[in-house]
Design a protein around this motif. Structure first.
Motif, PDB file in Angstrom:
ATOM      1  N   SER A 141      51.782  13.250  49.181  1.00 42.69           N
ATOM      2  CA  SER A 141      52.190  12.154  49.417  1.00 42.69           C
ATOM      3  C   SER A 141      51.168  11.136  50.262  1.00 42.69           C
ATOM      4  O   SER A 141      51.229   9.937  49.860  1.00 42.69           O
ATOM      5  N   ASP A 142      50.172  11.599  50.768  1.00 45.47           N
ATOM      6  CA  ASP A 142      49.140  11.389  51.291  1.00 45.47           C
ATOM      7  C   ASP A 142      48.058  10.343  50.310  1.00 45.47           C
ATOM      8  O   ASP A 142      48.319   9.209  50.803  1.00 45.47           O
ATOM      9  N   TYR A 143      47.819  11.041  49.170  1.00 40.14           N
ATOM     10  CA  TYR A 143      46.866  10.310  48.308  1.00 40.14           C
ATOM     11  C   TYR A 143      48.213   9.161  48.011  1.00 40.14           C
ATOM     12  O   TYR A 143      47.325   8.166  47.295  1.00 40.14           O
ATOM     13  N   ALA A 144      48.773   9.000  47.662  1.00 36.25           N
ATOM     14  CA  ALA A 144      50.232   7.989  47.071  1.00 36.25           C
ATOM     15  C   ALA A 144      50.537   6.804  47.872  1.00 36.25           C
ATOM     16  O   ALA A 144      49.783   5.562  47.100  1.00 36.25           O
ATOM     17  N   GLN A 145      50.140   7.366  48.808  1.00 38.49           N
ATOM     18  CA  GLN A 145      50.204   6.279  50.041  1.00 38.49           C
ATOM     19  C   GLN A 145      48.872   5.865  50.275  1.00 38.49           C
ATOM     20  O   GLN A 145      48.422   4.188  50.571  1.00 38.49           O
ATOM     21  N   HIS A 146      47.983   6.362  50.059  1.00 37.45           N
ATOM     22  CA  HIS A 146      46.308   5.142  50.369  1.00 37.45           C
ATOM     23  C   HIS A 146      46.400   5.265  48.751  1.00 37.45           C
ATOM     24  O   HIS A 146      45.092   4.137  49.376  1.00 37.45           O
ATOM     25  N   ASN A 147      46.383   5.529  48.249  1.00 41.25           N
ATOM     26  CA  ASN A 147      45.522   4.259  46.792  1.00 41.25           C
ATOM     27  C   ASN A 147      46.899   3.638  46.282  1.00 41.25           C
ATOM     28  O   ASN A 147      48.054   3.295  45.880  1.00 41.25           O
ATOM     29  N   ASP A 148      46.116   2.397  46.669  1.00 36.83           N
ATOM     30  CA  ASP A 148      47.079   0.924  46.549  1.00 36.83           C
ATOM     31  C   ASP A 148      47.251   0.373  45.238  1.00 36.83           C
ATOM     32  O   ASP A 148      48.608   0.218  45.049  1.00 36.83           O
ATOM     33  N   LEU A 149      46.533   0.849  43.650  1.00 32.31           N
ATOM     34  CA  LEU A 149      47.892   1.505  43.144  1.00 32.31           C
ATOM     35  C   LEU A 149      48.626   1.950  42.191  1.00 32.31           C
ATOM     36  O   LEU A 149      49.309   1.153  42.455  1.00 32.31           O
ATOM     37  N   ILE A 150      48.571   2.775  42.954  1.00 37.36           N
ATOM     38  CA  ILE A 150      49.808   3.822  43.218  1.00 37.36           C
ATOM     39  C   ILE A 150      51.261   3.163  43.820  1.00 37.36           C
ATOM     40  O   ILE A 150      52.253   3.313  43.413  1.00 37.36           O
ATOM     41  N   LYS A 151      50.517   2.263  44.700  1.00 39.29           N
ATOM     42  CA  LYS A 151      51.890   2.360  46.207  1.00 39.29           C
ATOM     43  C   LYS A 151      52.406   1.420  45.107  1.00 39.29           C
ATOM     44  O   LYS A 151      52.989   1.161  45.210  1.00 39.29           O
ATOM     45  N   ARG A 152      51.415   0.202  44.687  1.00 38.18           N
ATOM     46  CA  ARG A 152      52.018  -0.751  44.263  1.00 38.18           C
ATOM     47  C   ARG A 152      53.434  -0.972  43.072  1.00 38.18           C
ATOM     48  O   ARG A 152      53.719  -0.935  42.543  1.00 38.18           O
ATOM     49  N   SER A 153      52.057  -0.354  41.925  1.00 40.59           N
ATOM     50  CA  SER A 153      52.988  -0.057  40.863  1.00 40.59           C
ATOM     51  C   SER A 153      54.330   0.449  41.021  1.00 40.59           C
ATOM     52  O   SER A 153      55.277   0.907  40.374  1.00 40.59           O
ATOM     53  N   HIS A 154      54.272   1.517  42.333  1.00 45.45           N
ATOM     54  CA  HIS A 154      55.459   2.640  42.317  1.00 45.45           C
ATOM     55  C   HIS A 154      56.676   1.868  42.355  1.00 45.45           C
ATOM     56  O   HIS A 154      57.720   1.492  42.357  1.00 45.45           O
ATOM     57  N   GLN A 155      56.317  -0.066  43.097  1.00 49.45           N
ATOM     58  CA  GLN A 155      57.113  -0.767  43.248  1.00 49.45           C
ATOM     59  C   GLN A 155      57.878  -1.281  42.019  1.00 49.45           C
ATOM     60  O   GLN A 155      59.306  -1.538  41.710  1.00 49.45           O
ATOM     61  N   ALA A 156      56.600  -1.668  41.297  1.00 50.20           N
ATOM     62  CA  ALA A 156      57.142  -2.508  40.083  1.00 50.20           C
ATOM     63  C   ALA A 156      57.932  -1.694  38.953  1.00 50.20           C
ATOM     64  O   ALA A 156      58.314  -2.270  38.407  1.00 50.20           O
ATOM     65  N   ILE A 157      57.617  -0.210  39.413  1.00 51.65           N
ATOM     66  CA  ILE A 157      58.506   0.608  38.464  1.00 51.65           C
ATOM     67  C   ILE A 157      60.132   0.595  38.716  1.00 51.65           C
ATOM     68  O   ILE A 157      60.910   0.313  37.758  1.00 51.65           O
ATOM     69  N   LEU A 158      60.030   0.325  39.950  1.00 53.31           N
ATOM     70  CA  LEU A 158      61.339   0.886  40.797  1.00 53.31           C
ATOM     71  C   LEU A 158      61.690  -1.044  40.292  1.00 53.31           C
ATOM     72  O   LEU A 158      63.638  -0.284  40.074  1.00 53.31           O
ATOM     73  N   ALA A 159      61.452  -1.586  40.232  1.00 52.26           N
ATOM     74  CA  ALA A 159      61.934  -2.676  39.933  1.00 52.26           C
ATOM     75  C   ALA A 159      62.933  -3.392  38.292  1.00 52.26           C
ATOM     76  O   ALA A 159      63.026  -3.622  37.604  1.00 52.26           O
ATOM     77  N   LEU A 160      61.251  -2.484  38.183  1.00 50.42           N
ATOM     78  CA  LEU A 160      61.959  -2.569  36.244  1.00 50.42           C
ATOM     79  C   LEU A 160      63.160  -2.260  35.521  1.00 50.42           C
ATOM     80  O   LEU A 160      63.587  -2.362  34.665  1.00 50.42           O
ATOM     81  N   VAL A 161      62.713  -0.032  36.749  1.00 54.35           N
ATOM     82  CA  VAL A 161      64.228   0.271  35.725  1.00 54.35           C
ATOM     83  C   VAL A 161      65.530  -0.299  36.646  1.00 54.35           C
ATOM     84  O   VAL A 161      66.805  -0.170  35.776  1.00 54.35           O
TER      85      VAL A 161
END
Length: 249
Positions: free
Chosen positions: A77-97
């Motif tokens: 969870s720490d890594y996911a919050q720190h990594n900018d690409l993963i953090k922004r991609s997660h929101q993009a993926i949720l929107a697509l789904v």
């Protein structure tokens, strides 16, 4: 390297090997399975499992099987919050789904294999997805065809093991055809594959680029081949738009 340093290095290698085997198994392993999978001495595996369980990295079930512990979730969870690409991609993926009700993923290369970094499934009973972090041969994927666009034919040939060109259905992807797919994907700016790693699967992939323009990852839709053509067009347009928004160029 002195003997104590060499011993510590072996211990670290064994810890890495144990964690890798648990990830590959995607389930708890018995001590016997862990010993056989790692090839490490029985005494070392028992000692390391005890130490890692006390640290919360591993958990030992009542039946003695071993799997990742709660602390590993915190680190992830720490890594996911720190990594900018993963953090922004997660929101993009949720929107697509939410918009298309289809499985969406963030995918990239790990060494000479393809892997899923993030995945969100559709709400429908039937969905198609891949396990996060599981390494898959590059020629089996649409994403792989996008991520290799910067390499020469010789570099691609050297990177991918020959056996990886054989799909899970036994059919072989010819190297010349694979190179053509890579070039075609580069021209289109996206890649779609049908029935490649799964008979019923349609995969759409759009590149995420860094500031130099190199493709570093891809957003993907995983759906069925009977998806309506009009819906496919809408999904692809949104996928490309989302990937472009995530790109740093």
């Amino acid at each position: 390297m002195s003997s104590p340093e060499s011993s510590r290095a072996r211990g670290v290698d064994r810890v890495i090997g144990m964690l890798r085997q648990l990830h590959l198994a995607q389930r708890p392993l018995t001590m016997r399975e862990l010993i056989e999978a790692t090839g490490a001495p029985r005494s070392s595996v028992y000692e390391l499992v005890t130490i890692l369980a006390e640290a919360g990295w591993l958990e030992i079930a009542e039946d003695g099987s071993v799997f990742f512990g709660r602390v590993m979730h915190y680190y992830g969870s720490d890594y996911a919050q720190h990594n900018d690409l993963i953090k922004r991609s997660h929101q993009a993926i949720l929107a697509l789904v939410r918009k298309h009700d289809e499985t969406a993923q963030l995918c990239t290369l790990e060494g000479n294999k393809y892997t899923v970094v993030l995945s969100e499934n559709s709400s429908r009973p039937f969905n198609i997805s891949s396990e996060i972090g599981v390494k898959v041969p590059i020629p089996w994927t649409a994403t792989g065809r996008l991520l290799l666009g910067h390499l020469s034919a010789d570099e691609i040939h050297a990177l991918i093991p020959d056996e990886d060109f054989v799909l899970d259905n036994g059919k072989r992807v010819e190297f010349a055809d694979f190179l053509h797919d890579i070039e075609h994907a580069a021209k289109l700016g996206y890649c779609c594959t049908e029935g490649l790693s799964n008979t019923f699967r349609l995969c759409m992939a759009a590149p995420i680029r860094d500031r130099s323009g190199a493709t570093i990852a891809a957003l993907c839709f995983m759906t069925s081949r009977d998806t309506d053509p009009a819906k496919r067009d809408l999904m692809l347009a949104d996928l490309i738009g989302s990937a472009q928004a995530l790109s740093k160029i």
